[in-house]
Scaffold this motif. Structure first.
Motif, PDB file in Angstrom:
ATOM      1  N   ILE A  79       0.845  -1.201   0.000  1.00 40.39           N
ATOM      2  CA  ILE A  79       0.000   0.000   0.000  1.00 40.39           C
ATOM      3  C   ILE A  79       0.879   1.250   0.000  1.00 40.39           C
ATOM      4  O   ILE A  79       0.596   2.226  -0.713  1.00 40.39           O
ATOM      5  CB  ILE A  79      -0.934   0.003   1.224  1.00 40.39           C
ATOM      6  CG1 ILE A  79      -1.914  -1.166   1.175  1.00 40.39           C
ATOM      7  CG2 ILE A  79      -1.700   1.324   1.314  1.00 40.39           C
ATOM      8  CD1 ILE A  79      -2.871  -1.138   0.018  1.00 40.39           C
ATOM      9  N   ARG A  80       1.954   1.232   0.777  1.00 44.33           N
ATOM     10  CA  ARG A  80       2.888   2.366   0.788  1.00 44.33           C
ATOM     11  C   ARG A  80       3.553   2.532  -0.583  1.00 44.33           C
ATOM     12  O   ARG A  80       3.775   3.660  -1.038  1.00 44.33           O
ATOM     13  CB  ARG A  80       3.943   2.165   1.875  1.00 44.33           C
ATOM     14  CG  ARG A  80       3.409   2.292   3.291  1.00 44.33           C
ATOM     15  CD  ARG A  80       4.533   2.490   4.298  1.00 44.33           C
ATOM     16  NE  ARG A  80       5.438   1.350   4.316  1.00 44.33           N
ATOM     17  CZ  ARG A  80       5.288   0.279   5.090  1.00 44.33           C
ATOM     18  NH1 ARG A  80       4.245   0.208   5.909  1.00 44.33           N
ATOM     19  NH2 ARG A  80       6.158  -0.705   5.066  1.00 44.33           N
ATOM     20  N   HIS A  81       3.873   1.408  -1.217  1.00 42.18           N
ATOM     21  CA  HIS A  81       4.471   1.462  -2.555  1.00 42.18           C
ATOM     22  C   HIS A  81       3.506   2.099  -3.556  1.00 42.18           C
ATOM     23  O   HIS A  81       3.919   2.918  -4.391  1.00 42.18           O
ATOM     24  CB  HIS A  81       4.844   0.048  -3.011  1.00 42.18           C
ATOM     25  CG  HIS A  81       5.320  -0.026  -4.436  1.00 42.18           C
ATOM     26  ND1 HIS A  81       6.590   0.393  -4.820  1.00 42.18           N
ATOM     27  CD2 HIS A  81       4.686  -0.430  -5.575  1.00 42.18           C
ATOM     28  CE1 HIS A  81       6.713   0.230  -6.131  1.00 42.18           C
ATOM     29  NE2 HIS A  81       5.579  -0.267  -6.606  1.00 42.18           N
ATOM     30  N   LEU A  82       2.232   1.733  -3.462  1.00 47.13           N
ATOM     31  CA  LEU A  82       1.220   2.310  -4.347  1.00 47.13           C
ATOM     32  C   LEU A  82       1.074   3.812  -4.112  1.00 47.13           C
ATOM     33  O   LEU A  82       0.946   4.594  -5.061  1.00 47.13           O
ATOM     34  CB  LEU A  82      -0.124   1.611  -4.126  1.00 47.13           C
ATOM     35  CG  LEU A  82      -0.215   0.160  -4.623  1.00 47.13           C
ATOM     36  CD1 LEU A  82      -1.468  -0.512  -4.059  1.00 47.13           C
ATOM     37  CD2 LEU A  82      -0.242   0.111  -6.151  1.00 47.13           C
ATOM     38  N   MET A  83       1.108   4.209  -2.849  1.00 47.06           N
ATOM     39  CA  MET A  83       0.996   5.629  -2.530  1.00 47.06           C
ATOM     40  C   MET A  83       2.213   6.409  -3.042  1.00 47.06           C
ATOM     41  O   MET A  83       2.087   7.543  -3.523  1.00 47.06           O
ATOM     42  CB  MET A  83       0.848   5.814  -1.017  1.00 47.06           C
ATOM     43  CG  MET A  83       0.473   7.219  -0.605  1.00 47.06           C
ATOM     44  SD  MET A  83      -1.110   7.769  -1.299  1.00 47.06           S
ATOM     45  CE  MET A  83      -2.254   6.828  -0.329  1.00 47.06           C
ATOM     46  N   LYS A  84       3.382   5.778  -2.954  1.00 45.71           N
ATOM     47  CA  LYS A  84       4.592   6.410  -3.493  1.00 45.71           C
ATOM     48  C   LYS A  84       4.490   6.570  -5.006  1.00 45.71           C
ATOM     49  O   LYS A  84       4.901   7.586  -5.570  1.00 45.71           O
ATOM     50  CB  LYS A  84       5.821   5.566  -3.138  1.00 45.71           C
ATOM     51  CG  LYS A  84       7.138   6.199  -3.578  1.00 45.71           C
ATOM     52  CD  LYS A  84       8.323   5.333  -3.205  1.00 45.71           C
ATOM     53  CE  LYS A  84       9.625   5.966  -3.683  1.00 45.71           C
ATOM     54  NZ  LYS A  84      10.795   5.118  -3.366  1.00 45.71           N
ATOM     55  N   HIS A  85       3.926   5.577  -5.662  1.00 45.84           N
ATOM     56  CA  HIS A  85       3.712   5.641  -7.113  1.00 45.84           C
ATOM     57  C   HIS A  85       2.782   6.797  -7.464  1.00 45.84           C
ATOM     58  O   HIS A  85       3.026   7.531  -8.443  1.00 45.84           O
ATOM     59  CB  HIS A  85       3.115   4.309  -7.576  1.00 45.84           C
ATOM     60  CG  HIS A  85       3.154   4.101  -9.065  1.00 45.84           C
ATOM     61  ND1 HIS A  85       2.360   4.809  -9.931  1.00 45.84           N
ATOM     62  CD2 HIS A  85       3.894   3.259  -9.833  1.00 45.84           C
ATOM     63  CE1 HIS A  85       2.600   4.423 -11.172  1.00 45.84           C
ATOM     64  NE2 HIS A  85       3.521   3.477 -11.142  1.00 45.84           N
ATOM     65  N   ILE A  86       1.721   6.967  -6.676  1.00 48.59           N
ATOM     66  CA  ILE A  86       0.774   8.069  -6.899  1.00 48.59           C
ATOM     67  C   ILE A  86       1.475   9.413  -6.718  1.00 48.59           C
ATOM     68  O   ILE A  86       1.289  10.348  -7.500  1.00 48.59           O
ATOM     69  CB  ILE A  86      -0.422   7.948  -5.938  1.00 48.59           C
ATOM     70  CG1 ILE A  86      -1.296   6.763  -6.332  1.00 48.59           C
ATOM     71  CG2 ILE A  86      -1.246   9.231  -5.918  1.00 48.59           C
ATOM     72  CD1 ILE A  86      -2.411   6.455  -5.361  1.00 48.59           C
ATOM     73  N   GLU A  87       2.290   9.501  -5.678  1.00 54.21           N
ATOM     74  CA  GLU A  87       3.036  10.740  -5.423  1.00 54.21           C
ATOM     75  C   GLU A  87       3.947  11.080  -6.602  1.00 54.21           C
ATOM     76  O   GLU A  87       4.023  12.243  -7.028  1.00 54.21           O
ATOM     77  CB  GLU A  87       3.864  10.578  -4.144  1.00 54.21           C
ATOM     78  CG  GLU A  87       4.613  11.825  -3.730  1.00 54.21           C
ATOM     79  CD  GLU A  87       5.350  11.642  -2.418  1.00 54.21           C
ATOM     80  OE1 GLU A  87       6.245  12.455  -2.131  1.00 54.21           O
ATOM     81  OE2 GLU A  87       5.039  10.690  -1.680  1.00 54.21           O
ATOM     82  N   GLU A  88       4.629  10.080  -7.141  1.00 51.95           N
ATOM     83  CA  GLU A  88       5.513  10.303  -8.293  1.00 51.95           C
ATOM     84  C   GLU A  88       4.709  10.732  -9.518  1.00 51.95           C
ATOM     85  O   GLU A  88       5.155  11.602 -10.292  1.00 51.95           O
ATOM     86  CB  GLU A  88       6.303   9.028  -8.602  1.00 51.95           C
ATOM     87  CG  GLU A  88       7.341   8.688  -7.545  1.00 51.95           C
ATOM     88  CD  GLU A  88       7.970   7.321  -7.767  1.00 51.95           C
ATOM     89  OE1 GLU A  88       7.535   6.603  -8.711  1.00 51.95           O
ATOM     90  OE2 GLU A  88       8.904   6.963  -7.028  1.00 51.95           O
ATOM     91  N   ASP A  89       3.533  10.139  -9.700  1.00 49.66           N
ATOM     92  CA  ASP A  89       2.686  10.524 -10.831  1.00 49.66           C
ATOM     93  C   ASP A  89       2.275  11.985 -10.737  1.00 49.66           C
ATOM     94  O   ASP A  89       2.322  12.731 -11.736  1.00 49.66           O
ATOM     95  CB  ASP A  89       1.435   9.634 -10.874  1.00 49.66           C
ATOM     96  CG  ASP A  89       1.721   8.240 -11.404  1.00 49.66           C
ATOM     97  OD1 ASP A  89       2.804   8.032 -11.982  1.00 49.66           O
ATOM     98  OD2 ASP A  89       0.861   7.351 -11.233  1.00 49.66           O
ATOM     99  N   TRP A  90       1.843  12.409  -9.559  1.00 50.72           N
ATOM    100  CA  TRP A  90       1.432  13.801  -9.375  1.00 50.72           C
ATOM    101  C   TRP A  90       2.613  14.751  -9.608  1.00 50.72           C
ATOM    102  O   TRP A  90       2.438  15.794 -10.249  1.00 50.72           O
ATOM    103  CB  TRP A  90       0.883  14.006  -7.960  1.00 50.72           C
ATOM    104  CG  TRP A  90      -0.569  13.706  -7.828  1.00 50.72           C
ATOM    105  CD1 TRP A  90      -1.144  12.477  -7.629  1.00 50.72           C
ATOM    106  CD2 TRP A  90      -1.658  14.634  -7.875  1.00 50.72           C
ATOM    107  NE1 TRP A  90      -2.511  12.583  -7.547  1.00 50.72           N
ATOM    108  CE2 TRP A  90      -2.858  13.895  -7.694  1.00 50.72           C
ATOM    109  CE3 TRP A  90      -1.744  16.010  -8.051  1.00 50.72           C
ATOM    110  CZ2 TRP A  90      -4.113  14.508  -7.686  1.00 50.72           C
ATOM    111  CZ3 TRP A  90      -2.999  16.627  -8.039  1.00 50.72           C
ATOM    112  CH2 TRP A  90      -4.160  15.874  -7.865  1.00 50.72           C
ATOM    113  N   ASN A  91       3.763  14.406  -9.101  1.00 47.90           N
ATOM    114  CA  ASN A  91       4.928  15.298  -9.199  1.00 47.90           C
ATOM    115  C   ASN A  91       5.494  15.384 -10.613  1.00 47.90           C
ATOM    116  O   ASN A  91       6.171  16.370 -10.956  1.00 47.90           O
ATOM    117  CB  ASN A  91       6.021  14.842  -8.233  1.00 47.90           C
ATOM    118  CG  ASN A  91       5.631  15.050  -6.782  1.00 47.90           C
ATOM    119  OD1 ASN A  91       4.828  15.927  -6.459  1.00 47.90           O
ATOM    120  ND2 ASN A  91       6.178  14.246  -5.886  1.00 47.90           N
TER     121      ASN A  91
END
Length: 395
Positions: free
Chosen positions: A89-101
């Protein structure tokens, strides 16, 4: 979380914090909270099972008791699954953060923001519906007392607990203590289900948003007005670069979805089987109560459970259909662009994204069931068939 859209995840964070499931929390309090939540639910489950064993000869009461036990089993599966996959779940959230940035275009940020906002609204709506259903269940045991005031009989109506169980004490004497324990259990179960499911919904909305961003970039690559802003010798380079960026986003989104679904597929496959069984039993109990026993509070409880289960099934299949539509929509949007006006070198890149988008992203449960509108119709048809058989055998 440090990205522009983190505000949309606030309610999800609060719901998961209430039950000790927020994956970024690592305090001693969190682990004590997790232990306490599981102990409370397991104690209630044991009491229900003890009553089930005691009344195993009465088929109707057994069916009535199995419904809450199934709900607790679903809670245990969801809770333990979320604990096991916390790192993912943390990995998925990190992926989302990278997408937004990585998104710098204002229009692209508006697209992903709109989809994430829809996910946050879904979280809020589920929270409100869950709260209303839980509050209704809280006061159902007091329906007989209320009826005694407004519609009195010669004798007082007996108070009944929301879920009958063997609590190893005088239930009349300790009615309020048992009622409180059941209410806390139900609150934990509902909060856990809403917290986990709403997070998955907002993840799926992110997938849909990124597919839309990829489509937007393809459109921009062939937009005549946009290309006119560049010198003729640079247009081919700009088109080529935008197509590569769209393909990159498309591949990242597919990887995100596949990783998300691989994380959830096993638990959802189990929950699908449990959900169908539970819905059949609840329909059986509802018909039996309505035709023979006719207790209003029991009928209301069963109606709440059935409506909640059908809504849960519909929501899951709706999400699956939305993913299918967005993943295949890129093929159609690529086809209707002005691709024929692009340089030949850029045109050769289009088959990569078109060929991949022809194969839709699906919530496929081992080839047995695919989450979609067609899947929902099949699910309801199967449930009604099983219920009809069970009711016929009982009669």
């Amino acid at each position: 979380m440090n990205f522009l859209g983190h505000e949309y995840y606030k309610l999800n964070r609060r719901l998961l914090l209430l039950v000790g499931l927020w994956p970024y929390e690592h305090s001693v309090f969190k682990y004590c909270q997790m232990i306490l939540c599981n102990i409370i639910v397991i104690m209630t489950t044991v009491c229900q099972i003890a009553k089930l064993i005691e009344l195993r000869q009465d088929v109707n009461l057994v069916m009535k008791l199995l419904s809450p036990i199934v709900l607790y089993v679903v809670y245990i599966i969801k809770y333990q699954t979320f604990c096991i996959v916390a790192k993912k779940i943390r990995h998925l959230m990190k992926h989302i953060e990278e997408d937004w940035n990585m998104l710098k275009d204002k229009k692209e940020l508006e697209i992903i923001g709109r989809y994430t906002y829809i996910g946050s609204v879904c979280t809020l709506c589920l929270t409100i519906l869950g709260s209303l259903g839980t509050l209704t269940c809280f006061f159902l045991p007091f329906a007989p007392s209320i009826l005694d005031i407004f519609m009195p009989l010669n004798v007082s109506r007996p108070r009944q607990l929301l879920f009958p169980g063997e609590y190893f004490v005088d239930q009349e004497k300790y009615f309020y203590a048992i009622w409180l324990h059941l209410d806390i259990t139900l609150s934990l179960v509902v909060t856990t289900l809403i917290g986990t499911e709403s997070l998955y919904i907002i993840y799926i909305q992110h997938v849909c948003g990124m597919f839309q961003v990829a489509s937007y970039r393809l459109y921009q690559a062939f937009d005549k007005k946009v290309l006119q802003a560049y010198a003729p010798e640079k247009r081919a380079i700009i088109v080529y670069r935008k197509i590569i960026e769209a393909i990159y986003i498309h591949n990242r989104t597919i990887e995100f979805f596949e990783f998300l679904w691989s994380t959830l597929m096993v638990s959802y496959s189990i929950l699908l089987t449990i959900g169908i069984t539970s819905l059949v039993m609840n329909l059986f109990c509802l018909f039996y109560e309505a035709l023979f026993i006719k207790q209003i509070n029991e009928i209301m409880r069963l109606l709440i459970f059935i409506v909640g289960q059908v809504f849960y099934f519909f929501l899951g299949n709706l999400i699956g259909q939305i993913v299918i539509d967005h993943s295949t929509g890129i093929f159609q949007k690529t086809y209707i662009t002005r691709w024929h006006s692009a340089p030949v070198r850029a045109q050769k890149l289009l088959p990569f994204i078109m060929q991949r988008s022809m194969k839709s992203c699906k919530m496929d449960m081992g080839g047995i069931f695919v989450s979609s509108f067609e899947g929902f119709a099949s699910l309801m048809s199967t449930t009604l068939s099983y219920f009809t058989v069970l009711w016929s055998v009982h009669k």
